[in-house]
Design a protein around this motif. Sequence first.
Motif, short mmCIF file in Angstrom:
data_model
loop_
_atom_site.label_atom_id
_atom_site.label_comp_id
_atom_site.label_asym_id
_atom_site.label_seq_id
_atom_site.Cartn_x
_atom_site.Cartn_y
_atom_site.Cartn_z
N PRO A 21 0.79 -1.21 0.00
CA PRO A 21 0.00 0.00 0.00
C PRO A 21 0.83 1.28 0.00
CG PRO A 21 -0.10 -1.09 2.13
CD PRO A 21 0.81 -1.89 1.26
N ALA A 22 2.13 1.17 -0.20
CA ALA A 22 3.01 2.33 -0.10
C ALA A 22 2.71 3.41 -1.11
CB ALA A 22 4.47 1.91 -0.23
N GLN A 23 2.07 3.06 -2.20
CA GLN A 23 1.82 4.04 -3.24
C GLN A 23 0.89 5.15 -2.75
OE1 GLN A 23 0.61 1.84 -6.69
NE2 GLN A 23 2.30 0.44 -6.41
N ALA A 24 0.04 4.86 -1.79
CA ALA A 24 -0.92 5.86 -1.35
C ALA A 24 -0.77 6.20 0.12
CB ALA A 24 -2.33 5.37 -1.61
N GLN A 117 0.49 -7.76 -9.05
CA GLN A 117 0.29 -6.49 -8.33
C GLN A 117 -1.15 -6.37 -7.82
OE1 GLN A 117 2.74 -3.64 -7.82
NE2 GLN A 117 3.73 -5.64 -7.75
N THR A 118 -1.63 -7.45 -7.16
CA THR A 118 -2.97 -7.43 -6.60
C THR A 118 -2.95 -7.80 -5.12
OG1 THR A 118 -3.35 -9.73 -7.28
CG2 THR A 118 -4.16 -7.99 -8.77
N LEU A 119 -3.83 -7.18 -4.40
CA LEU A 119 -4.05 -7.47 -2.99
C LEU A 119 -5.49 -7.98 -2.90
CD1 LEU A 119 -2.86 -7.13 -0.09
CD2 LEU A 119 -4.02 -4.94 -0.03
N THR A 120 -5.66 -9.21 -2.40
CA THR A 120 -6.98 -9.82 -2.34
C THR A 120 -7.31 -10.17 -0.90
OG1 THR A 120 -6.64 -10.75 -4.55
CG2 THR A 120 -8.44 -11.67 -3.23
N ILE A 134 -16.06 -0.27 3.11
CA ILE A 134 -16.46 -1.20 2.06
C ILE A 134 -16.38 -2.59 2.66
CG2 ILE A 134 -15.92 -2.18 -0.20
CD1 ILE A 134 -14.63 0.50 -0.90
N LYS A 135 -17.49 -3.37 2.52
CA LYS A 135 -17.53 -4.73 3.05
C LYS A 135 -17.96 -5.67 1.95
CE LYS A 135 -19.54 -5.28 7.09
NZ LYS A 135 -20.52 -5.18 8.19
N GLY A 136 -17.36 -6.86 1.93
CA GLY A 136 -17.75 -7.88 0.97
C GLY A 136 -17.09 -9.19 1.34
N ASP A 137 -17.49 -10.24 0.66
CA ASP A 137 -16.87 -11.53 0.91
C ASP A 137 -15.46 -11.58 0.33
OD1 ASP A 137 -19.00 -12.71 2.33
OD2 ASP A 137 -20.04 -13.13 0.45
N ARG A 138 -15.25 -10.79 -0.75
CA ARG A 138 -13.95 -10.75 -1.41
C ARG A 138 -13.72 -9.34 -1.94
NH1 ARG A 138 -11.11 -14.97 -4.15
NH2 ARG A 138 -9.66 -14.13 -5.67
N ILE A 139 -12.60 -8.75 -1.57
CA ILE A 139 -12.22 -7.43 -2.07
C ILE A 139 -10.85 -7.57 -2.72
CG2 ILE A 139 -11.70 -5.03 -1.50
CD1 ILE A 139 -13.61 -5.31 0.90
N THR A 140 -10.76 -7.17 -3.99
CA THR A 140 -9.50 -7.23 -4.72
C THR A 140 -9.09 -5.83 -5.12
OG1 THR A 140 -10.08 -9.40 -5.61
CG2 THR A 140 -8.30 -8.22 -6.71
N TYR A 141 -7.84 -5.49 -4.84
CA TYR A 141 -7.31 -4.17 -5.20
C TYR A 141 -6.17 -4.37 -6.19
CZ TYR A 141 -5.38 0.50 -4.93
OH TYR A 141 -4.91 1.75 -5.25
N ASP A 142 -6.34 -3.84 -7.39
CA ASP A 142 -5.31 -3.88 -8.42
C ASP A 142 -4.45 -2.64 -8.25
OD1 ASP A 142 -3.89 -3.41 -10.90
OD2 ASP A 142 -5.20 -4.88 -11.85
N LEU A 143 -3.21 -2.83 -7.80
CA LEU A 143 -2.34 -1.70 -7.50
C LEU A 143 -1.93 -0.95 -8.76
CD1 LEU A 143 -0.20 -3.63 -4.94
CD2 LEU A 143 -1.78 -1.78 -4.42
N THR A 144 -1.75 -1.65 -9.87
CA THR A 144 -1.33 -1.02 -11.11
C THR A 144 -2.43 -0.12 -11.65
OG1 THR A 144 0.01 -2.96 -11.60
CG2 THR A 144 -0.43 -1.46 -13.43
#
Length: 183
Positions: A21-24, A117-120, A134-144
Motif C-alpha cells: 500500500p506504499a503508493q498511497a 500487483q494485486t491485494l486480495t 467497504i464490506k464484501g466476501d472478497r475485495i481485490t485491489y489492483d495496484l497497477t
Amino acid sequence: MLKLFTINLTSAALLALLSVPAQAQGRDDFQQPIKIDADREHIDIQAGTVIFDGHVIIRQGTLLIHAESVKVKRDDQENDAETFMASGSPATYEQQLEDGSSITAQANQIDYDKQQQTLTMIGNAQVSQRGSLIKGDRITYDLTKQELLAELDEKSGNRVTTIFEPRKQNDENKQQQNNGNNR
C-alpha cells in the motif's frame, strides 16, 4: 549460508508484503526497520517458503499487521518473494496515512501477488478509511490500475456494502455558508 538465505528471503518477502500500500500511504514507514513477533518461524529452503505462526505481529513505522499465520513463498526462477498470505480470525492491517488519517483492512485471508500487483482480501473482508467502509466476501485491489473490486460469495448470499461518510467542512467554510444564508 542458511542464515544469509533466511535473512535475504525474509527481508525481501516482508519488504514486498509491507510495501503493497506504499503508493498511497505512509511512505516514510517503509524506511523504518521491520519487527516481526511470532510464536514460531519455519523456513523451508527447498520449497522456498517462510511461515510465521502464532500471534504474528508485524510492525514497520505506523504500519501494523496482526495475523495468526503469515506465509511467504518465493519464485524458484527469480529467487524473489512472489506471494504472501496472511490469515487470521481476522487478519488485520492498519497504517497512518501521510495526511494524518488512517486506513484499516481486515479479512480471514489477505493475499498479495507481487507479479500481478494485486491485494486480495477473502472472507469477511472490509476496508475502512476516513469513516467510509467497504464490506464484501472478497475485495481485490489492483495496484497497477488502482481499481478496487468488492464481490459477494454466491453461497453466502451477503451483498457488498459501502458506507460513505460525508466530508466534514472546516469551521471557516461553515461560517461562510451560514453568513451567505443569513443575507
